[in-house]
Write a protein that holds these residues in place. Sequence first.
Motif, PDB file in Angstrom:
ATOM      1  N   LEU A 146      -0.503  19.416 -42.108  1.00 25.65           N
ATOM      2  CA  LEU A 146       0.556  18.895 -41.078  1.00 25.65           C
ATOM      3  C   LEU A 146       1.726  20.052 -40.515  1.00 25.65           C
ATOM      4  O   LEU A 146       1.951  20.025 -39.552  1.00 25.65           O
ATOM      5  N   PHE A 147       2.043  20.829 -41.386  1.00 28.88           N
ATOM      6  CA  PHE A 147       3.194  21.380 -41.356  1.00 28.88           C
ATOM      7  C   PHE A 147       2.844  22.478 -40.212  1.00 28.88           C
ATOM      8  O   PHE A 147       3.432  22.973 -39.482  1.00 28.88           O
ATOM      9  N   GLU A 148       1.350  22.790 -40.401  1.00 36.94           N
ATOM     10  CA  GLU A 148       0.875  23.828 -39.592  1.00 36.94           C
ATOM     11  C   GLU A 148       0.555  23.405 -38.251  1.00 36.94           C
ATOM     12  O   GLU A 148       0.377  24.093 -37.394  1.00 36.94           O
ATOM     13  N   SER A 149       0.685  22.108 -38.174  1.00 39.19           N
ATOM     14  CA  SER A 149       0.043  21.355 -36.865  1.00 39.19           C
ATOM     15  C   SER A 149       1.174  21.829 -35.909  1.00 39.19           C
ATOM     16  O   SER A 149       2.199  21.696 -36.262  1.00 39.19           O
ATOM     17  N   LYS A 150       0.884  21.527 -34.705  1.00 37.89           N
ATOM     18  CA  LYS A 150       1.691  21.671 -33.545  1.00 37.89           C
ATOM     19  C   LYS A 150       2.424  20.477 -33.577  1.00 37.89           C
ATOM     20  O   LYS A 150       3.431  20.420 -32.805  1.00 37.89           O
ATOM     21  N   LEU A 151       2.152  19.466 -34.225  1.00 35.21           N
ATOM     22  CA  LEU A 151       2.920  18.271 -33.988  1.00 35.21           C
ATOM     23  C   LEU A 151       3.955  18.421 -34.694  1.00 35.21           C
ATOM     24  O   LEU A 151       5.073  17.497 -34.568  1.00 35.21           O
ATOM     25  N   PHE A 152       3.959  19.281 -35.764  1.00 37.57           N
ATOM     26  CA  PHE A 152       5.251  19.339 -36.366  1.00 37.57           C
ATOM     27  C   PHE A 152       6.282  19.885 -36.010  1.00 37.57           C
ATOM     28  O   PHE A 152       6.503  20.959 -35.457  1.00 37.57           O
ATOM     29  N   ASP A 153       7.392  18.944 -35.768  1.00 42.52           N
ATOM     30  CA  ASP A 153       8.521  19.241 -34.929  1.00 42.52           C
ATOM     31  C   ASP A 153       9.850  19.302 -35.974  1.00 42.52           C
ATOM     32  O   ASP A 153       9.586  19.169 -37.159  1.00 42.52           O
ATOM     33  N   VAL A 154      10.982  19.459 -35.427  1.00 35.59           N
ATOM     34  CA  VAL A 154      12.221  19.476 -36.143  1.00 35.59           C
ATOM     35  C   VAL A 154      12.300  17.970 -36.693  1.00 35.59           C
ATOM     36  O   VAL A 154      12.639  18.261 -37.858  1.00 35.59           O
ATOM     37  N   SER A 155      12.106  17.332 -35.922  1.00 42.86           N
ATOM     38  CA  SER A 155      12.473  15.774 -36.703  1.00 42.86           C
ATOM     39  C   SER A 155      11.361  15.708 -37.855  1.00 42.86           C
ATOM     40  O   SER A 155      11.864  15.141 -38.888  1.00 42.86           O
ATOM     41  N   MET A 156      10.125  15.915 -37.755  1.00 40.03           N
ATOM     42  CA  MET A 156       9.402  15.820 -39.114  1.00 40.03           C
ATOM     43  C   MET A 156       9.949  16.864 -40.123  1.00 40.03           C
ATOM     44  O   MET A 156      10.112  16.640 -41.355  1.00 40.03           O
ATOM     45  N   ALA A 157      10.529  17.974 -39.817  1.00 40.71           N
ATOM     46  CA  ALA A 157      10.814  18.989 -40.752  1.00 40.71           C
ATOM     47  C   ALA A 157      12.057  18.525 -41.397  1.00 40.71           C
ATOM     48  O   ALA A 157      12.157  18.524 -42.590  1.00 40.71           O
ATOM     49  N   ILE A 158      12.808  17.695 -40.657  1.00 39.45           N
ATOM     50  CA  ILE A 158      14.041  17.329 -41.191  1.00 39.45           C
ATOM     51  C   ILE A 158      13.683  16.026 -42.150  1.00 39.45           C
ATOM     52  O   ILE A 158      14.039  15.790 -43.319  1.00 39.45           O
ATOM     53  N   LEU A 203      14.765   5.748 -37.320  1.00 37.86           N
ATOM     54  CA  LEU A 203      15.164   5.493 -38.817  1.00 37.86           C
ATOM     55  C   LEU A 203      15.816   6.717 -39.541  1.00 37.86           C
ATOM     56  O   LEU A 203      16.963   6.826 -40.294  1.00 37.86           O
ATOM     57  N   GLN A 204      15.052   7.738 -39.630  1.00 33.39           N
ATOM     58  CA  GLN A 204      14.961   8.967 -40.229  1.00 33.39           C
ATOM     59  C   GLN A 204      16.424   9.490 -40.072  1.00 33.39           C
ATOM     60  O   GLN A 204      17.263   9.844 -41.218  1.00 33.39           O
ATOM     61  N   MET A 205      16.876   9.575 -38.703  1.00 24.82           N
ATOM     62  CA  MET A 205      17.990  10.023 -38.393  1.00 24.82           C
ATOM     63  C   MET A 205      19.464   9.599 -39.224  1.00 24.82           C
ATOM     64  O   MET A 205      20.208   9.968 -39.627  1.00 24.82           O
ATOM     65  N   VAL A 206      19.261   8.223 -38.998  1.00 27.67           N
ATOM     66  CA  VAL A 206      20.239   7.149 -39.478  1.00 27.67           C
ATOM     67  C   VAL A 206      20.163   7.371 -40.980  1.00 27.67           C
ATOM     68  O   VAL A 206      21.282   7.347 -41.666  1.00 27.67           O
ATOM     69  N   GLU A 207      19.165   7.198 -41.746  1.00 24.97           N
ATOM     70  CA  GLU A 207      18.989   7.116 -43.117  1.00 24.97           C
ATOM     71  C   GLU A 207      19.792   8.316 -43.850  1.00 24.97           C
ATOM     72  O   GLU A 207      20.457   8.237 -44.670  1.00 24.97           O
ATOM     73  N   ILE A 208      19.284   9.603 -43.148  1.00 21.13           N
ATOM     74  CA  ILE A 208      20.067  10.946 -43.520  1.00 21.13           C
ATOM     75  C   ILE A 208      21.464  10.835 -43.375  1.00 21.13           C
ATOM     76  O   ILE A 208      22.104  11.175 -44.414  1.00 21.13           O
ATOM     77  N   MET A 209      21.911  10.387 -42.562  1.00 21.47           N
ATOM     78  CA  MET A 209      23.405  10.181 -42.351  1.00 21.47           C
ATOM     79  C   MET A 209      24.155   9.225 -43.296  1.00 21.47           C
ATOM     80  O   MET A 209      25.326   9.287 -43.448  1.00 21.47           O
ATOM     81  N   GLN A 210      23.194   8.282 -43.818  1.00 20.86           N
ATOM     82  CA  GLN A 210      23.913   7.306 -44.729  1.00 20.86           C
ATOM     83  C   GLN A 210      24.206   8.020 -46.059  1.00 20.86           C
ATOM     84  O   GLN A 210      24.899   7.671 -46.804  1.00 20.86           O
TER      85      GLN A 210
END
Lengths: 997, 689
Positions: free
Chosen positions: A270-282, A929-936
């Motif tokens: 997954l990480f290698e895939s081109k789909l792997f973007d910052v959002s996923m990284a975070i 979701l992930q963005m909000v969750e991290i900020m929690q």
Amino acid sequence: MADAEVSLSPALRPLHLSPSHSAPPPPPPPASSSSPTTFSCPSSPSSASSSSSSSSSSSCSESSSDCPVHHHHHHHHHHPRPQLHLPPPPHSEQPSSPSASPRSSSPSGSIGSTGSLGSSASEGIGSSGVSSGGGDARGPSPPLDVISEDAMEMDLGIDQVIDPEVALKACQEVLLQVKLQNREVPEQQQVDNKRQQEDQQQQQHFTDSMEGSGPQWHVSPDTSSIKEEDEEEDEEEGEKRDSPPSARPESSSLLSASSSSSKQSWLLRLFESKLFDVSMAISYLYKSKEPGVQAYIGNRLFSFPDSEVDFYLPQLLNMYVHMDTEVGDAIRPYLIHRCRGGITFSLLTAWLLGAYSSDMHISTQRHSRGTKLRKLILSDELKPSAPPPDARGAVSASVFDGPSSSSSSPRRCHRRHNSSNTDSASSFSAAGGPSPDSPAPGEGEVFVSPSRRTHQRSKSDATTASSGPGSGLRRTGSNPKVEAVHEEPDRLRPQRELVKSLLCIGKRLATLPTKEQKTQRLISELSLLNHKLPARVWLPTAERQHHVCRVPHTQAVVLNSKDKAPYIIYVEVLECESFETSPVPVRIPETRIHSARSAENLDCGGTAANANANCGSVMMSEHRAGSFSTVPNYDNDDEAWATDDIGQLQVEVETHTSSSDNISQFSVDSITSLESKEPVFIAAGDIRRRLSENLAHTPTTFRRDPEDPSAVALKEPWEEKVRRIREGSPYGHLLNWRLLSVIVKCGDDLRQELLAYQVLRQLQSIWQQERVPLWIKPYKILVMSSDSGMIEPVLNAVSLHQVRKQSQLSLLDYFLQEHGSFTTEAFLTAQRNFVQSCAGYSLICYLLQVKDRHNGNILLDSEGHIIHIDFGFILSSSPRNLGFETSAFKLTSEFVDVMGGLDGDMFIYYKMLMLQGLIAARKHMEKVLQMVEIMQQGSHLPCFHGSSTIRGLKERFHMSLTEEQLQVLVEQLVDGSMRSITTKLYDSFQYVTNGIM
Amino acid sequence: MSQVEKKAGLLRRSSSSKKPLKEKVVLMYDEIFAKEDPAKNNSRFWDELFLMKVNLEYLESKLESVDGEEVQRIQDNINSLFHHCVQALGEEHQIKVVNALQTLCALFRGVHQKNKSASGFDIINMLMGFDKAEQRMKDLMERLDSLLCGDGSESLKSLCLKLLLCLVTVTDNISQNTILEYVMINSIFEAILQILSEVSSRGQHGYDTVVLLALLVNYRKYESVNPYIVKLSIVDDEPTLDGMGMVVHHALTEYNRQYKDKEEENQGGFFSTLTSMVGSMFIADADEKLSVQTNEAILLALYEAVHLNRNFITVLAQSHPEMDIPTTPTTPTPTTPTSPLGTTPPSLDMMNNPELPLDPNLQTSNLLITFLKYASIVMQDTKDEHRLNSARLCLIILTCIAEDQYADAFLHDDNMNFRVNLHRMPMRHRKKAVDKNIPSRPLVCAVLDLMVEFIVTHMMKDFPMDLYLRCVQIIHKLLCYQKKCRIRLHYTWRELWSALINLLKFLLSNETTLLAKHNIFHLALLVVNLFNMFITYGDTFLPTSNSYDELYYEIVRMHQVFDNLYCMVLRVSTNTGQWKEAASKVTHALVNVRAIVNHFNPKIESYAAVNHISQLSEEQVLEVVRSNYDTLTLKLQDGLDQFERYSEQPKEAAFFKELVRSISLNVRKNVSLNTLSQDVLLKEFSTIS
């Protein structure tokens, strides 16, 4: 292959800070196909090095930070060692370009990139080579050039494979090292130095690239720049490699074998895939408990374009502040690297760190990571002690005359240069070319502009001195003050001072009782501020690099707020190539604007001057001399000014020039009648008619209202305001002049606003991606502390409250008044805009549970869009818990009227848009979701009150419903909101308590 | 202040045991005035002299008493004294410097008092000797310059400035002061700028510096190239200009505050409640007490800055917190304008503090507002000559401001709104304006208010024609700007119109008396042309369409005045006489007004007749006006929107000459010997030495 890459990179550069990522699918170099190994690679330095030989773990550790860069190389793994040597060839090609140093302004020198490219690209080997290559190459070989890049890319052809096992190991080692590193920076530096000598040891190289940069730079300007560039280029490479993930099953299998966890292998893929973007990284950074993974992602961050990572900066920092050390350690190198890279990032980071740390208990806060890092940043130890910026400064200084140059960030420039040799050559040759090698002291850059400035000043003094007997001495005497201020060695200082004084103004305003007094005070405070401008300060909300040159203080206005004193200021800026290194513009006195206005009248002015008795011609010539020398850049205007200054255009001249205004023929007539003795007759009725016509034709403006001073200011069309202010500004004639505006808020916690902004941006891009024509306008938020910040104002928009109070019309009638009758295209467009924005914000309000929706918090722009502002009550919080506003969103009958009524097509369209929007949002729910969750995490913000915030948010996406069910849901929501008396009730409540209609 | 000091000094001198010391100085002076070279017997004579406390009175009187022949005899010694004074200025020993400065002062004064009639050359010869004069003065100016700019004691700097002021004002007519020629050549302009640019030095010496500059600029203004004019006109250093503005601002504020205090004093007690009713009875008395002496020197400095330096215009709009609130009783002895050069520097807390104080009661102000308030006070009473001059100068400054585009821009800036409380003369037929409810408006409204106020309050037998002309011209210039830039100012133009009509009425009813002294036709022409501006160009700057109707209403309502005016000018222009031409211009200018009157009057009458209304309401008249525009034809007049630019020469030259003379006298009077021989100074230095 090579070609493809080359083409790519150029394109990317202009767009993104880090080129590699922005380009979504870089044509994967065949060689790079090896990517599957990527996972290991990322750990990069170690992996690379280790791949070749697990030689020195220690080195890896240090290098950890650097790692990301190197990953790329790993791919090419075949000849890990050889790669080191490989770089040289490219260098040889590159030597031609001495320009390397100039670009270096930002750490990411193009040179470096080339170097890295060369190494990495050239033989995949590069991995180690990247850093090392850069380092090595520098020493012996002349600076790399743009050209080299191409060459290197060609080299990519060679396959390289990284041994996944080794990579993994390296990964963990890196982690360890990172920890060590953090504690022992000095050591690292030493190491770095060593490394330089030991190029052959790849691992060390890696470390160099990251941490070593500091010390190395000192050694030789060229090299430093090279290094930085290397990194960036590496990133690019990395991305390219990433793209073809599937290509190499073997590597993945290897990895899995080694790690003996299939899950990880998947992850790796997954990480290698081109789909792997910052959002996923975070996301993975947040969720994964695996140190290896975290470290990998930490490294991987380097490979994303800066701009993309910047978007998630709040998440990153919140994690850094509130999560376990592993995560922090993984992120830290990246943060440090970026902080070195730029003042902007440093300050943003420092502010956010401060804000997010504020929720911690005081005792822990003091020793927390966040606080420490913040201190480190603010202590300004993270400066790029690089000479490159200096050289760059020189370049830009010389180039300064052409301020319109579009390139904004230094990095971009680099990219551009890389991409096209000619380009870079030409631009740099201007100034930097000749003496790029001249080593400059680390701080040099900071001083560049000041010295220039003072130089100019003193020059002017000298000239004035010469003009009169024995004059001038004293004035130079007073100059030292100026210099002292500007030679502030702390590069963060000016900006921090600016922010501080803006916030102080806000605090002081809050103590004044009336809006009128506040505005008056604001104006006078700002006029004081003006004395210190231009300076090396900028507005963080702006897109382009610039220096603030003037605050048109009379335009500033206090916004409506009950007890705080937020205010909006307009700021004149001069765009520049690089905020950090371009010279600060020279101050132009206020009265200099006369020049621009009366430039046409030059000759007349001259004669008039003579007529003006008392000064006499002597004085005039004196005067000219003086002004000329003051600001050499603006000769023409000076001249105009000087003449006009004394000349005081005679009336006749003025009337002639004003004859261009055709509104009143009379002014023209009166002049023509001068020549012809025939009497001219006019009808009184015509005069009266013209008067009423003129009055009618002026765009609908709002009345001045002492209780609501901002209404008039905000209603004025932006273009008009810009034109008006430009006319009145002494800087207005400069091509790179721009007007910006910003709202300064004091005493408000903008962290929730920032979160809302992120969610809005996320949803906006989701809808764009899914091609749902919903319209929302996220406005930028700058959090400066837990109770202050800045907001990017929405242009050409006034609140519904203001519309209503000023126009005394219903919303629909107001639309008709502003845009024309029902059938006109203007009205239909405005109506469509209204519907699309309504739908967008209805969804937002529902998903985020945005409350406090009174008319003061909803703006209407000149195109008919509504824009919700003030996200102070979202998710779990609602105002005063009065139980109002139970509806999902605000949909009043006025809104429905504008949409053409309940049965209208537009209303159906509205509901359809909502449905589509919801479906699209649902598809990408995770991102939100992930963005909000991290900020929690660790947050005490009211929007996270209670335990069900995230669950509630998730439920509102209704993952389980079919589309038909969703449609029903939308109907229900709309229905409920419309019927809801509570909305109305809330409005009247607001009216009673706050006077908002 | 100075009185007290003087007494203290006398006491000390007479009672203390320092008497022998004093005698020694006097003895030494006597030696100088003897024929012999005093240094012949005592090689350390000059060294010792400057260690002695100066006896200014004695030295001056000695100089005065020297008669023609003696002069020749002792000239060498005086030259020598002058020379050694200049040299002593370079001494490290500050006592010597102080004494040398004071001695120089006495020299300049004494020599001039002696030679009131003598030519400047004699004086130069007597002080320095022709051959060495240039070098001596160069040295002197350089020394002073370095003292003023050095880090030395502030008192010392203050003394330097006093010396310069003393030097500049020794003659009544500054242009006859030949020594100043050397001050022109050896400019101390830069020192002046430096003092003004630094907050602390500005606070202490700002006033003297600005006065000095204003005077220097007026030296042979019209005859030669004055380097101070040239230099002042090109200063563009903002801190310096700001500093200058601050000094002026502060001085004017101080004046306003004192005036207000006095006013309140007069109205204080239980009288305050009665004044509104019985007030008129006391006004005559109150007026006397209210006259605080104006501050012409500062006003002159403001004028020169505004007139010569375009960059200074920005300073006018620079915001400061308002300072005339008596809540800050900073110094118990604020400098009174009568002794502006007293030893205590004005309390310049505000000026010293770059940060704005945070007091919600403080209104924001700026130099222009302060100036307008000042002008409103000064203009109230133009009977005494000083005040008349001040009022005239105020109007001249406003003229310059109204002509400046940048100034006009901020005057009309819609975003810069201020409440300006102008002082209004208490008058029988109107109540004293309530200060409070003045709306916050662009500054130009305050200027217009001031003009209207002046027009309304000065229709008196001793008609200030000159001021009226300036006043009307200022209005005209503002209107021209508004027309040109299409600025629709929300101002109650009606007040202006009725003020102007009343002015015409006054001219008519006092025709004979006024004609004896003035060309009233010129003023009448200007006033009528203001109406013509409104009539023909109203579409470009009137704020509402209604206001145009109101203009017609006002003209028709007051048609009697215009009719009478027309009769009068027609009569004068048909006779032969000196006013023939002037009067006939007015007849031509009245064309449109008469057309309006003749067009609407019958219409209104017939409307009244048709509707059987004896007295039409305003609304009804307006209705008639509105419905009858189309049948009215107006003639376009030439040059309505053109005006003569202000120029100081030749028209104003005489005025300024006189003004400078009066300022010189005043300054000279106030740079008293006592302020020069400050015990403070000596104390300060005695501790050092």
